[in-house]
Design a protein around this motif. Structure first.
Motif, short mmCIF file in Angstrom:
data_model
loop_
_atom_site.label_atom_id
_atom_site.label_comp_id
_atom_site.label_asym_id
_atom_site.label_seq_id
_atom_site.Cartn_x
_atom_site.Cartn_y
_atom_site.Cartn_z
N GLY A 1 0.80 -1.08 0.13
CA GLY A 1 0.07 -0.11 -0.11
C GLY A 1 0.68 1.19 0.01
O GLY A 1 0.19 2.40 -0.52
N THR A 2 1.84 1.11 0.52
CA THR A 2 2.92 2.20 0.51
C THR A 2 3.40 2.69 -0.78
O THR A 2 3.39 3.87 -1.23
N SER A 3 3.72 1.41 -1.56
CA SER A 3 4.10 1.79 -2.84
C SER A 3 2.78 2.38 -3.84
O SER A 3 3.06 3.27 -4.72
N PHE A 4 1.55 1.96 -3.45
CA PHE A 4 0.64 2.27 -4.11
C PHE A 4 0.33 3.88 -3.95
O PHE A 4 -0.08 4.67 -4.93
N ILE A 5 0.49 4.34 -2.58
CA ILE A 5 0.10 5.70 -2.36
C ILE A 5 1.55 6.57 -3.09
O ILE A 5 0.98 7.71 -3.75
N PHE A 6 2.50 6.15 -3.09
CA PHE A 6 3.56 7.05 -3.69
C PHE A 6 3.35 6.80 -5.18
O PHE A 6 3.60 7.89 -5.98
N ILE A 7 2.80 5.94 -5.88
CA ILE A 7 2.45 5.89 -7.22
C ILE A 7 1.43 7.07 -7.56
O ILE A 7 1.59 7.77 -8.55
N MET A 8 0.65 7.11 -6.70
CA MET A 8 -0.51 8.09 -6.87
C MET A 8 0.06 9.31 -6.74
O MET A 8 -0.62 10.34 -7.48
N LEU A 9 0.91 9.58 -5.71
CA LEU A 9 1.66 11.07 -5.66
C LEU A 9 2.26 11.30 -6.84
O LEU A 9 2.30 12.26 -7.25
N ILE A 10 2.92 10.19 -7.76
CA ILE A 10 3.65 10.63 -8.83
C ILE A 10 2.81 10.86 -10.02
O ILE A 10 3.05 11.69 -10.82
N LEU A 11 1.79 10.14 -10.06
CA LEU A 11 0.65 10.17 -11.04
C LEU A 11 0.00 11.70 -10.76
O LEU A 11 -0.45 12.28 -11.85
N SER A 12 -0.30 12.13 -9.78
CA SER A 12 -0.96 13.05 -9.56
C SER A 12 -0.26 14.47 -10.16
O SER A 12 -0.94 15.34 -10.74
N VAL A 13 1.06 14.33 -10.26
CA VAL A 13 1.91 15.50 -10.92
C VAL A 13 1.78 15.70 -12.39
O VAL A 13 1.41 16.47 -12.95
N LEU A 14 1.48 14.26 -13.12
CA LEU A 14 1.10 14.16 -14.31
C LEU A 14 -0.57 14.47 -14.78
O LEU A 14 -0.41 15.51 -15.70
N VAL A 15 -1.12 14.02 -13.85
CA VAL A 15 -2.43 14.49 -14.27
C VAL A 15 -3.03 15.87 -13.85
O VAL A 15 -3.88 16.42 -14.79
N PHE A 16 -2.33 16.47 -12.90
CA PHE A 16 -2.82 17.84 -12.45
C PHE A 16 -2.14 18.63 -13.29
O PHE A 16 -2.60 20.19 -13.17
N SER A 17 -0.92 18.42 -14.09
CA SER A 17 -0.34 19.30 -14.91
C SER A 17 -1.32 19.89 -16.17
O SER A 17 -1.19 20.88 -16.85
N PHE A 18 -2.70 18.97 -16.24
CA PHE A 18 -3.53 19.40 -17.27
C PHE A 18 -4.50 20.25 -16.77
O PHE A 18 -5.51 20.70 -17.44
#
Length: 365
Positions: A221-238
């Motif tokens: 679950g720790t990895s899952f949260i970190f993946i979400m944090l990284i993906l949020s940078v990409l998605v929120f860039s739009f």
């Protein structure tokens, strides 16, 4: 002819989480909770849980299943935490204060339930404010300060916002890891990962074997949260920065998208090991250096017991029962007949001597 690479059939079969003085393991529709009591004994509770993804095909569609799994995982986590507390004889409910008793007596249970609902809502608002609103406002403020100096963040706004969000998350985990109870839970977290790694390697499940395996796992679950944090940078860039309030409204609405993509990657990374998965999974695995600790053999025994109990088709129930029986404290052995007879004879001899010494004319001992 080149042989086709075969995927390890054990990968992704079982998962789990650390609980209060124990570990929960889940395989298919069954989950098991093994707990260690103060006297050293082990208790195991088995239950069934059928995911919504199995009851309706729509909820198992890609991206959709990620949101469903997150909600179900949170719900199940609260449930197993309560079960482990009950197994240890702990009361999870704090005693009511005088004010709470007065409210319940004056206004009844409906008002108290409403207050609990408001408290839960405020907790969600606090989480959103800390991880969504604060990083955005901090980034906007930093950009304004740079503007006064003739500079600007420009295209790096979203990256800066993401780094602040990650910093808040890491700081929070570091702070809670200082608590002794949390550190012990992190040790059980490490035991969970090591036992699963040992099982997936096809090695005999013993505490001695499991201790040699890694405590870092890509499906954590720790990895899952970190993946979400990284993906949020990409998605929120739009999402626009021109209207800060519109950005704050749109970001929570995009969380299901981020969650869905993150879940699909975790599924893939859990069953494939290549350069791409290693690079993307690396930050989450680094974070597990904080959220997991090296367990001792007794904690590994708990994790292995939970794993075997969750997989009755692969591990006979007798193995789990034997571990539970061996963990029970041994009762004190009653005195033997010989020992009782010797003690009685000694007592009689002592009484006779005392009688003889007490006769007239005999000196006192």
């Amino acid at each position: 002819m080149k042989k086709k690479h075969e995927t390890n059939p054990r990968l992704g079969r079982v998962g789990g989480e650390a609980v209060l003085e124990g570990v929960m393991m889940r395989c298919g529709d069954r989950y098991s909770i093994a707990s260690r009591h103060e006297d050293g004994s082990i208790s195991v509770e088995n239950r069934n849980y059928v995911s919504l993804r199995k009851r309706n095909r729509f909820w198992n569609l890609p991206l959709v299943r990620g949101v469903v799994s997150l909600v179900e995982s949170m719900k199940l986590s609260f449930k197993v935490l309560s079960i482990s507390a009950d197994a240890l004889g702990m009361d999870m409910d704090e005693p009511e204060s005088k004010f709470e008793k007065w409210l319940a007596k004056t206004f009844g249970d409906k008002v108290m339930n409403a207050i609990m609902g408001v408290a839960g809502f405020l907790g969600v608002v606090l989480g959103i404010g800390l991880f969504l609103v604060l990083p955005t406002l901090a980034t906007k403020g930093l950009d304004m300060l740079l503007g006064l100096a003739g500079g600007a963040l420009g295209v790096f706004k979203t990256l800066c916002e993401g780094l602040i969000r990650i910093g808040i998350f890491v700081g929070y985990i570091l702070l809670v890891s200082l608590m002794p109870d949390i550190r012990r839970t992190f040790e059980y977290h490490g035991a969970e990962h090591k036992s699963i790694a040992c099982y997936e390697a096809g090695v005999e499940l013993t505490p001695e074997n499991a201790k040699h395996y890694t405590r870092f796992h890509p499906r954590c679950g720790t990895s899952f949260i970190f993946i979400m944090l990284i993906l949020s940078v990409l998605v929120f860039s739009f999402v626009t920065w021109d209207n800060i309030w519109l950005r704050l409204v749109l970001k929570p609405l995009l969380l299901p998208v981020i969650c869905g993509i993150g879940f699909e990657f975790i599924l893939y990374a859990g069953k494939h090991e290549n350069l791409f998965t290693k690079i993307v999974s690396a930050p989450g695995l680094w974070m597990q250096r904080i959220t997991t600790r090296e367990p001792d053999l007794s904690q590994l025994e708990i994790a292995i017991t939970a794993l075997k109990s969750a997989m009755p088709d692969e591990f006979p129930a007798s193995e789990v029962e034997a571990v539970i029986a061996a963990s029970k404290p041994q009762a004190a052995e009653p005195a033997t007949d010989d020992a009782t007879g010797d003690a009685a004879a000694t007592a009689e001899t002592g009484a006779a001597r005392h009688s003889a010494n007490s006769r007239p004319g005999n000196p006192a001992p």
